[in-house]
Design a protein around this motif. Structure first.
Motif, PDB file in Angstrom:
ATOM      1  N   PHE A 242       0.840  -1.204   0.000  1.00 38.27           N
ATOM      2  CA  PHE A 242       0.000   0.000   0.000  1.00 38.27           C
ATOM      3  C   PHE A 242       0.873   1.251   0.000  1.00 38.27           C
ATOM      4  O   PHE A 242       0.637   2.197  -0.777  1.00 38.27           O
ATOM      5  CB  PHE A 242      -0.927   0.000   1.206  1.00 38.27           C
ATOM      6  CG  PHE A 242      -1.701   1.285   1.368  1.00 38.27           C
ATOM      7  CD1 PHE A 242      -2.813   1.538   0.581  1.00 38.27           C
ATOM      8  CD2 PHE A 242      -1.305   2.242   2.296  1.00 38.27           C
ATOM      9  CE1 PHE A 242      -3.516   2.729   0.713  1.00 38.27           C
ATOM     10  CE2 PHE A 242      -2.003   3.426   2.440  1.00 38.27           C
ATOM     11  CZ  PHE A 242      -3.108   3.674   1.647  1.00 38.27           C
ATOM     12  N   GLN A 243       1.887   1.282   0.868  1.00 41.85           N
ATOM     13  CA  GLN A 243       2.783   2.439   0.911  1.00 41.85           C
ATOM     14  C   GLN A 243       3.484   2.645  -0.427  1.00 41.85           C
ATOM     15  O   GLN A 243       3.538   3.768  -0.950  1.00 41.85           O
ATOM     16  CB  GLN A 243       3.832   2.243   2.009  1.00 41.85           C
ATOM     17  CG  GLN A 243       3.295   2.235   3.424  1.00 41.85           C
ATOM     18  CD  GLN A 243       4.425   2.011   4.416  1.00 41.85           C
ATOM     19  OE1 GLN A 243       5.147   2.943   4.782  1.00 41.85           O
ATOM     20  NE2 GLN A 243       4.606   0.776   4.843  1.00 41.85           N
ATOM     21  N   TYR A 244       4.016   1.570  -0.938  1.00 41.17           N
ATOM     22  CA  TYR A 244       4.785   1.644  -2.183  1.00 41.17           C
ATOM     23  C   TYR A 244       3.915   2.128  -3.336  1.00 41.17           C
ATOM     24  O   TYR A 244       4.290   3.061  -4.064  1.00 41.17           O
ATOM     25  CB  TYR A 244       5.361   0.265  -2.480  1.00 41.17           C
ATOM     26  CG  TYR A 244       6.152   0.162  -3.754  1.00 41.17           C
ATOM     27  CD1 TYR A 244       7.326   0.893  -3.921  1.00 41.17           C
ATOM     28  CD2 TYR A 244       5.739  -0.662  -4.796  1.00 41.17           C
ATOM     29  CE1 TYR A 244       8.067   0.794  -5.090  1.00 41.17           C
ATOM     30  CE2 TYR A 244       6.477  -0.761  -5.962  1.00 41.17           C
ATOM     31  CZ  TYR A 244       7.636  -0.032  -6.101  1.00 41.17           C
ATOM     32  OH  TYR A 244       8.358  -0.129  -7.256  1.00 41.17           O
ATOM     33  N   VAL A 245       2.752   1.521  -3.505  1.00 47.02           N
ATOM     34  CA  VAL A 245       1.876   1.871  -4.625  1.00 47.02           C
ATOM     35  C   VAL A 245       1.323   3.283  -4.455  1.00 47.02           C
ATOM     36  O   VAL A 245       1.316   4.081  -5.412  1.00 47.02           O
ATOM     37  CB  VAL A 245       0.732   0.849  -4.749  1.00 47.02           C
ATOM     38  CG1 VAL A 245      -0.281   1.293  -5.793  1.00 47.02           C
ATOM     39  CG2 VAL A 245       1.283  -0.522  -5.100  1.00 47.02           C
ATOM     40  N   PHE A 246       0.878   3.617  -3.261  1.00 49.80           N
ATOM     41  CA  PHE A 246       0.287   4.946  -3.029  1.00 49.80           C
ATOM     42  C   PHE A 246       1.304   6.049  -3.279  1.00 49.80           C
ATOM     43  O   PHE A 246       1.029   7.021  -4.005  1.00 49.80           O
ATOM     44  CB  PHE A 246      -0.245   5.037  -1.601  1.00 49.80           C
ATOM     45  CG  PHE A 246      -0.805   6.392  -1.252  1.00 49.80           C
ATOM     46  CD1 PHE A 246      -2.070   6.757  -1.693  1.00 49.80           C
ATOM     47  CD2 PHE A 246      -0.057   7.302  -0.521  1.00 49.80           C
ATOM     48  CE1 PHE A 246      -2.590   8.014  -1.395  1.00 49.80           C
ATOM     49  CE2 PHE A 246      -0.557   8.558  -0.216  1.00 49.80           C
ATOM     50  CZ  PHE A 246      -1.835   8.912  -0.653  1.00 49.80           C
ATOM     51  N   LEU A 247       2.495   5.907  -2.702  1.00 51.05           N
ATOM     52  CA  LEU A 247       3.507   6.945  -2.858  1.00 51.05           C
ATOM     53  C   LEU A 247       3.977   7.050  -4.313  1.00 51.05           C
ATOM     54  O   LEU A 247       4.039   8.148  -4.882  1.00 51.05           O
ATOM     55  CB  LEU A 247       4.700   6.654  -1.945  1.00 51.05           C
ATOM     56  CG  LEU A 247       4.450   6.802  -0.443  1.00 51.05           C
ATOM     57  CD1 LEU A 247       5.658   6.303   0.345  1.00 51.05           C
ATOM     58  CD2 LEU A 247       4.145   8.251  -0.078  1.00 51.05           C
TER      59      LEU A 247
END
Length: 292
Positions: A75-80
């Motif tokens: 989630f962090q990787y994709v969102f950022l």
């Protein structure tokens, strides 16, 4: 015209598309079905024998801290990554759509990251971010800043791999959005100018509504590719340090080839497939509605 010829003509469209349908079944649907079948077994690379355990792999996965941690990292990787790429890509597209000196040269330079394979680019950035010999830390030390080990620090590793992803795929976003901008009829801008609309009003009432299908389309591409991204993380951090950059896609591969648990890895893949499927369906529906 005989009845047999008429029947043949009626079936001609079906016969023409039949090879494509068979090819899609072979290269797309069959692997998914095989992965789902494998996820219901305890298949591993250490033995030719396996047993059906039905939902056992899924129960183990959903009760595992490793799984939920990989969901959070994904989630962090994709969102950022996707957020930064969309914002930067949109800004670059707007800039390149203006009549600026050197615009053609800048467009060519923008293509350079797309010409480098992601794994090669990740290797390049890994060398640049090396705390001992990397140019980035060297430059920061010259101005008195003690930079961290970007890829070796759990607190900065996720931001470092996001930076690598942004470097590679922002040009893709910019070029697609630029194509969308250039497809907007000039007549609409001329009408807005005659009506006395200012720059913000033209952007809000003309540019953005006309560009929304393209925005949703490029967002769909980037979300799907980013969720399934593996090569950048494998080359840059190998999921580390620890499990700081272990995404769902990375964890699926790692479980299959490091622990030899193909059944468990297939369960990860099926969950990943459904996440991508749901997101793709929602965005595709939005694209379809904006094009109606």
């Amino acid at each position: 015209m005989s009845a047999s010829i008429r029947r043949l003509q009626a079936r001609a469209p079906t016969l023409l598309v039949l090879p494509s349908i068979i090819l899609i079944l072979l290269i797309a649907i069959y692997p998914i079905l095989f992965a789902f079948y494998t996820s219901l077994t305890d298949r591993n690379l250490m033995s030719q024998e396996y047993n059906f355990i039905f939902l056992g792999n899924y129960l183990n996965m959903f009760t595992s801290k490793t799984f939920w941690h990989s969901v959070w990292v994904s989630f962090q990787y994709v969102f950022l990554a996707v957020t930064v790429e969309m914002l930067l890509g949109f800004g670059l597209a707007m800039l390149l759509n203006q009549k600026l000196p050197g615009r053609t040269l800048f467009r060519v330079l923008l293509l350079l990251p797309l010409m480098i394979p992601p794994a090669t680019g990740a290797l390049m950035w890994r060398a640049l971010m090396d705390p001992s010999i990397g140019w980035i830390n060297y430059a920061l030390r010259q101005i008195g800043i003690m930079a961290p080990a970007w890829l070796g620090d759990p607190h900065t590793a996720i931001f470092a791999v996001v930076l690598i992803d942004v470097y590679h795929y922002t040009p893709f976003v910019a070029l697609i959005l630029l194509a969308g901008l250039q497809s907007i009829p000039r007549l609409q801008y001329e009408v807005a100018d005659v009506d006395g609309a200012n720059g913000w009003q033209v952007f809000r009432m003309v540019t953005l509504p006309q560009l929304m299908p393209t925005i949703f389309l490029v967002l769909l591409f980037r979300l799907v590719l980013c969720i399934n991204s593996y090569d950048i993380i494998q080359v840059a951090t190998k999921g580390g340090p620890g499990d700081a950059t272990s995404t769902l896609a990375f964890q699926a591969v790692y479980t299959g080839y490091q622990y030899m648990l193909f059944g468990q890895a297939a369960a990860y893949s099926i969950v990943l497939f459904f996440i991508v499927f749901v997101i793709s369906k929602q965005l595709f529906n939005k694209v379809s509605r904006t094009w109606e």
